[in-house]
Motif scaffolding. Sequence first.
Motif, PDB file in Angstrom:
ATOM      1  N   ARG A 264       0.839  -1.191   0.000  1.00 39.95           N
ATOM      2  CA  ARG A 264       0.000   0.000   0.000  1.00 39.95           C
ATOM      3  C   ARG A 264       0.878   1.246   0.000  1.00 39.95           C
ATOM      4  O   ARG A 264       0.685   2.168  -0.778  1.00 39.95           O
ATOM      5  CB  ARG A 264      -0.866  -0.033   1.257  1.00 39.95           C
ATOM      6  CG  ARG A 264      -2.104   0.809   1.193  1.00 39.95           C
ATOM      7  CD  ARG A 264      -3.056   0.407   2.278  1.00 39.95           C
ATOM      8  NE  ARG A 264      -2.435   0.430   3.599  1.00 39.95           N
ATOM      9  CZ  ARG A 264      -2.708  -0.429   4.562  1.00 39.95           C
ATOM     10  NH1 ARG A 264      -3.585  -1.389   4.360  1.00 39.95           N
ATOM     11  NH2 ARG A 264      -2.121  -0.346   5.734  1.00 39.95           N
ATOM     12  N   ARG A 265       1.887   1.231   0.880  1.00 41.24           N
ATOM     13  CA  ARG A 265       2.771   2.389   0.968  1.00 41.24           C
ATOM     14  C   ARG A 265       3.541   2.582  -0.322  1.00 41.24           C
ATOM     15  O   ARG A 265       3.817   3.709  -0.736  1.00 41.24           O
ATOM     16  CB  ARG A 265       3.734   2.222   2.141  1.00 41.24           C
ATOM     17  CG  ARG A 265       3.106   2.601   3.469  1.00 41.24           C
ATOM     18  CD  ARG A 265       4.099   2.531   4.592  1.00 41.24           C
ATOM     19  NE  ARG A 265       4.252   1.182   5.118  1.00 41.24           N
ATOM     20  CZ  ARG A 265       5.367   0.474   5.040  1.00 41.24           C
ATOM     21  NH1 ARG A 265       6.425   0.988   4.442  1.00 41.24           N
ATOM     22  NH2 ARG A 265       5.431  -0.724   5.555  1.00 41.24           N
ATOM     23  N   ALA A 269       3.700   5.895  -2.394  1.00 40.15           N
ATOM     24  CA  ALA A 269       4.993   6.556  -2.611  1.00 40.15           C
ATOM     25  C   ALA A 269       5.217   6.807  -4.092  1.00 40.15           C
ATOM     26  O   ALA A 269       5.697   7.869  -4.487  1.00 40.15           O
ATOM     27  CB  ALA A 269       6.115   5.702  -2.040  1.00 40.15           C
TER      28      ALA A 269
ATOM     29  N   GLN B 108       9.962   2.419   7.184  1.00 37.50           N
ATOM     30  CA  GLN B 108       8.901   2.643   6.186  1.00 37.50           C
ATOM     31  C   GLN B 108       9.314   3.728   5.216  1.00 37.50           C
ATOM     32  O   GLN B 108       9.111   3.636   4.018  1.00 37.50           O
ATOM     33  CB  GLN B 108       7.607   3.080   6.881  1.00 37.50           C
ATOM     34  CG  GLN B 108       6.955   2.032   7.728  1.00 37.50           C
ATOM     35  CD  GLN B 108       5.748   2.610   8.441  1.00 37.50           C
ATOM     36  OE1 GLN B 108       5.769   3.749   8.901  1.00 37.50           O
ATOM     37  NE2 GLN B 108       4.687   1.827   8.528  1.00 37.50           N
ATOM     38  N   THR B 113       6.964   5.168   2.072  1.00 34.26           N
ATOM     39  CA  THR B 113       6.503   6.384   2.729  1.00 34.26           C
ATOM     40  C   THR B 113       5.992   5.991   4.113  1.00 34.26           C
ATOM     41  O   THR B 113       5.459   4.908   4.281  1.00 34.26           O
ATOM     42  CB  THR B 113       5.400   7.052   1.883  1.00 34.26           C
ATOM     43  OG1 THR B 113       4.889   8.166   2.574  1.00 34.26           O
ATOM     44  CG2 THR B 113       4.262   6.099   1.598  1.00 34.26           C
ATOM     45  N   ASP B 115       3.884   5.492   7.566  1.00 34.08           N
ATOM     46  CA  ASP B 115       2.468   5.358   7.895  1.00 34.08           C
ATOM     47  C   ASP B 115       2.415   5.034   9.384  1.00 34.08           C
ATOM     48  O   ASP B 115       2.649   3.902   9.794  1.00 34.08           O
ATOM     49  CB  ASP B 115       1.857   4.234   7.047  1.00 34.08           C
ATOM     50  CG  ASP B 115       0.380   4.011   7.376  1.00 34.08           C
ATOM     51  OD1 ASP B 115      -0.084   4.510   8.428  1.00 34.08           O
ATOM     52  OD2 ASP B 115      -0.292   3.329   6.593  1.00 34.08           O
ATOM     53  N   GLU B 118       0.233   2.168  10.851  1.00 31.65           N
ATOM     54  CA  GLU B 118       0.741   0.824  10.569  1.00 31.65           C
ATOM     55  C   GLU B 118       1.947   0.505  11.468  1.00 31.65           C
ATOM     56  O   GLU B 118       2.097  -0.634  11.939  1.00 31.65           O
ATOM     57  CB  GLU B 118       1.137   0.782   9.095  1.00 31.65           C
ATOM     58  CG  GLU B 118       1.353  -0.598   8.562  1.00 31.65           C
ATOM     59  CD  GLU B 118       2.072  -0.548   7.214  1.00 31.65           C
ATOM     60  OE1 GLU B 118       1.826   0.386   6.431  1.00 31.65           O
ATOM     61  OE2 GLU B 118       2.899  -1.434   6.986  1.00 31.65           O
TER      62      GLU B 118
END
Lengths: 440, 224
Positions: A264-265, A269, B108, B113, B115, B118
């Motif tokens: 997801r990240r 990104a 992360q 990016t 979070d 999380e």
Amino acid sequence: MLALKLLPQLLAWTATALLLLRAFSGRRLATAYAAGAGFLGGTAALAVVPGALLYDMVRGFLGAAFLLLWGVSVVVLYQSNRREGASGVRFLNRAPLCGAVALVCGLIAGATCACRLGSGAAGQLLTPLLLAVAGCALVAAALYAERLLSPRITVTPAGLLAALVALALFASSFLIRVDLFAPLSMKVMKGTHDFVHQFMESVLIPDHIFVRQVVWGYIGIFFSKDVGFWGGMVIWFTPVCLLLLAIRLQRLPKVSHIRQGAQRRQVIARAIKERNLRLAVPGFALAVLIAAAYQSQHPTVEYWDPKPLQLTANAAGEIFIPRKGEVNLEDGKLHKYLFKQGEREARFFVLMAPNGKLTVDLDACAICKPDGYGQTEGTLICYYCKTLIPLETIGMTGGCNPVPVQFADTPDGVRLNAASLLNSWGQTIQSTTRPKEGGK
Amino acid sequence: MAAATIETSALTRSYGEICALKPIDLLVPEGEWLSVMGHSGSGKSTLMNLVGGLDRPSGGALKVGGKDLLALSEDGLARFRREYVGIIFQQHHLVPYLSAVENVMLAQYFHSTPDEAEARNALERVGLGHRLKNRPGELSGGEQQRVCIARAIINSPKLLLGDEPTGNLDHKSTMMVMELLKELRAEERFTVVMVTHNQEVAAWGDRTIYLDDGVLVREERTRC
Ligand SMILES: Nc1ncnc2c1ncn2[C@@H]1O[C@H](COP(=O)(O)OP(=O)(O)O)[C@@H](O)[C@H]1O
Ligand SMILES: [Mg+2]
């Protein structure tokens, strides 16, 4: 020498070609040919179109392009919260469109360079030819250099428009006659003055003593010179800022369906990175616009700004200036004189208009503070309001034109009446040196 | 048989004169938990660093997750480390002036990016939900190592490497960490390669290999 004079324009042209090639990457060759042909056409315009018209055409077109950018930026901002950002990219690779855009860009760039060469080059063959060759060579160079540009830099239609307009405005900001920023800020200044004036007179005459004090305390702001500058800045930069904002506001992709956090990240990104890359071209446009505004505020044009020569009148109260004495009145240049009599004085100039007739005018107009005039690029420029007055109109009254002086044009020189000169100067100055907000 | 997560053939690594890893052939199937034992200086860390993409071999072939690590560029190798492996060391290598949750978010950040939700979630999973804002210095050794585990698994690696992760821990903390790793592995299904000096710790794996002076001397199945 010539190359140096045209360096900013040619640089802007190279950047324009690079942008066009990147934006129309599906049709590089067609784009390059069209751009080159346009540049040739623009250069050739110097020979075909009479000087003043060429300037007017270039400036008119730049103004229209700037308005288009305004419209597009508003639309783009309006659509910015849609998820699909890169719409219209396919539309960029339609052959007629790339051809037309590249052609027009070439025409404008070529014509701007031609204007920069000046009408002096119109009769020559070699200089415009060299310019045309240089323009086409730069397109070829851009064709090569575009491959070296990072493939991740993509150009959206709106970004392309912004950068192209910015580059054209930058190239033209070196030419006082086609520059857009200075007249824009002047229009803002005049518009604000008129509006505040009308508003005060017709709607809100502040009668109460407190109201009057407060209002007059602030109204000076609107009459200062800065209002034009800052208003011009706002109008100048808003469209590109709107575009940048629109990109910044573009929504990131939906990720709630991806269960794994790392994945997801990663999607987010990547989207953020792409969005930031899309800021590159409008960001570049912003930088170019800043350079253009700066250039416009600090013109590098060579002014002909002679020191006034002091004069005296003879016993009959007559001032005589010989045609071919100390100075040659017929050289088409501005010749300033200062006449003093006791406490009183008057500043005026003698100039041979392009039609071959001598004119004598005060070094002041009926509107502005008497900062006087300089001469540049086939115009006089009012040092106070930066208005350009084409030489053809010198000797006519009205607006920011210098106030004409009565004189006798004799074969040996120019004769004027000292007393009426002093009176005319005195009257003109009296109405313009009084501070505008002096109503207080 | 499952696909191989690690596949080496005649893999070597030498530091000038010293040959830290003699030609070694190793095959670790996907999902296996492999323990690595051996004396100090026998080349265990060298092997881990090669497999984790922290170091480049002197010779031989090395495939991890189907990727030929020798063929990867520096960028490719960095990307491989980011996306494929999680590593836990004996020294925890946490940033001392960042809180536990920030340390996890840093991983992360380098991956994609940050979070925060999380990252909190990951720390809760390793039983540190109540110590999110504490700095490493304010945590016990076992807690620090659990932050490291949270950090190692935050980017969902396919391969978890441990270089004596329990070397500094007492028995109770060691057992807690091992229990945690076992649970996480059951959920996330990553492959584990773990260096240890402790026979009891090694027994948590499916198989144990023994290195001696850079040579794979022996291997034994712990359980079927
Ligand atoms: N960076 C290095 N430079 C030189 N020699 C090294 C380096 N790293 C390790 N070695 C040597 O390689 C051998 C194996 O070391 P290492 O893999 O760290 O052993 P282990 O982890 O099993 O204790 C040792 O003899 C060590 O001295
Ligand atoms: Mg070691």
